[in-house]
Design an enzyme around this catalytic site. Sequence first.
Site, PDB file in Angstrom:
ATOM      1  N   GLU A 133      63.757  84.403  82.306  1.00 50.87           N
ATOM      2  CA  GLU A 133      63.905  82.951  82.388  1.00 50.87           C
ATOM      3  C   GLU A 133      62.657  82.343  83.004  1.00 50.87           C
ATOM      4  O   GLU A 133      62.065  82.902  83.941  1.00 50.87           O
ATOM      5  CB  GLU A 133      65.138  82.585  83.226  1.00 50.87           C
ATOM      6  CG  GLU A 133      65.448  81.096  83.289  1.00 50.87           C
ATOM      7  CD  GLU A 133      66.800  80.826  83.944  1.00 50.87           C
ATOM      8  OE1 GLU A 133      67.778  81.540  83.598  1.00 50.87           O
ATOM      9  OE2 GLU A 133      66.875  79.926  84.797  1.00 50.87           O
ATOM     10  N   GLU A 138      62.508  72.810  87.310  1.00 53.56           N
ATOM     11  CA  GLU A 138      63.645  72.060  87.844  1.00 53.56           C
ATOM     12  C   GLU A 138      63.111  70.885  88.645  1.00 53.56           C
ATOM     13  O   GLU A 138      62.391  71.076  89.635  1.00 53.56           O
ATOM     14  CB  GLU A 138      64.529  72.952  88.719  1.00 53.56           C
ATOM     15  CG  GLU A 138      65.238  74.046  87.940  1.00 53.56           C
ATOM     16  CD  GLU A 138      66.058  74.960  88.825  1.00 53.56           C
ATOM     17  OE1 GLU A 138      67.234  75.202  88.496  1.00 53.56           O
ATOM     18  OE2 GLU A 138      65.520  75.438  89.848  1.00 53.56           O
ATOM     19  N   ASP A 152      61.557  78.567  84.489  1.00 54.87           N
ATOM     20  CA  ASP A 152      62.226  77.327  84.890  1.00 54.87           C
ATOM     21  C   ASP A 152      61.279  76.240  85.361  1.00 54.87           C
ATOM     22  O   ASP A 152      60.390  76.479  86.186  1.00 54.87           O
ATOM     23  CB  ASP A 152      63.174  77.585  86.075  1.00 54.87           C
ATOM     24  CG  ASP A 152      64.332  78.490  85.740  1.00 54.87           C
ATOM     25  OD1 ASP A 152      64.666  78.606  84.556  1.00 54.87           O
ATOM     26  OD2 ASP A 152      64.907  79.068  86.676  1.00 54.87           O
TER      27      ASP A 152
END
Length: 294
Positions: free
Chosen positions: A110, A114, A112
């Site tokens: 993953e 955010e 990311d």
Amino acid sequence: MAYSLSIFRKNVLVTLFLIGFAPLLPVTYTKPSTFLQDFRITWSDSHIKQLDGGKGIQLLLDQNSGCGFASKNKYLFGRVSMKIKLIPGDSAGTVTAFYMNSDTDQIRDELDFEFLGNRTGQPYSVQTNVFAHGKGDREQRVNLWFDPAADFHVYSILWNHQHVVFSVDEVPIRVYKNNEAKGTPFPKSQPMGIYSTLWEADDWATRGGLEKIDWKKAPFYAYYKDFDIEGCATPDPSVCASNPTNWWEGTSYQQLDAVAARRYRWVRMNHMVYDYCTDKQRNPVPPPECLDGI
């Protein structure tokens, strides 16, 4: 499309000018003309509204629900970018996420972005994280040097065999190198989908959960447009993914050039507010990838 694209001073990012192009070799995928051509709504379709004939979308968060969407395909290496305008005003307790995920449970990979909401007048923070072979906990946070709710800005992930580069308006803010030779896992075998969500996370998002979401300010809106994917799509990406003529595997994308490296240091020196590498409470001994520099 090279990294050396922008001219800026300390604490102020001024207008970006394109000063060089890498040659664009044939790729397997380019950006769609509309949202639904390449994406699907995964969560609360009543909270996602298409704009401009489907070329853009609005995400909504209220007390009933957040929402999310995902790509129809998965990709193995390439570059993905979106223009996003974040929640204005008091957005504390909200998270707008843009990420890639292999969706493989315990061994997931993953990458990311955010975006952590804030109280009015406080900087917007963006948290990046990397999961490789199921291992994450590699958070870094950067305070953005502009107001990301005032206009659209480009957020991108470049992923090749050498490194992963997270960029904001083509300015690198995070580099995760392939250090498999030193025993550090690197995502290179699992295709990943592209996802985005808008949701409530006031137990951790703003000042570690001290600042709670103010539902009197709801609904909260985030806006997206110019979805751009250039990569090797599944179900059979193996030939494409190993093709050295893919532009993202080119020599100029194997490492940051001198100008991009200088700007990366500028971000880290002036705007980084958290780095798992220097968190001695969590990591008394820095993880091996932290010792490799940029």
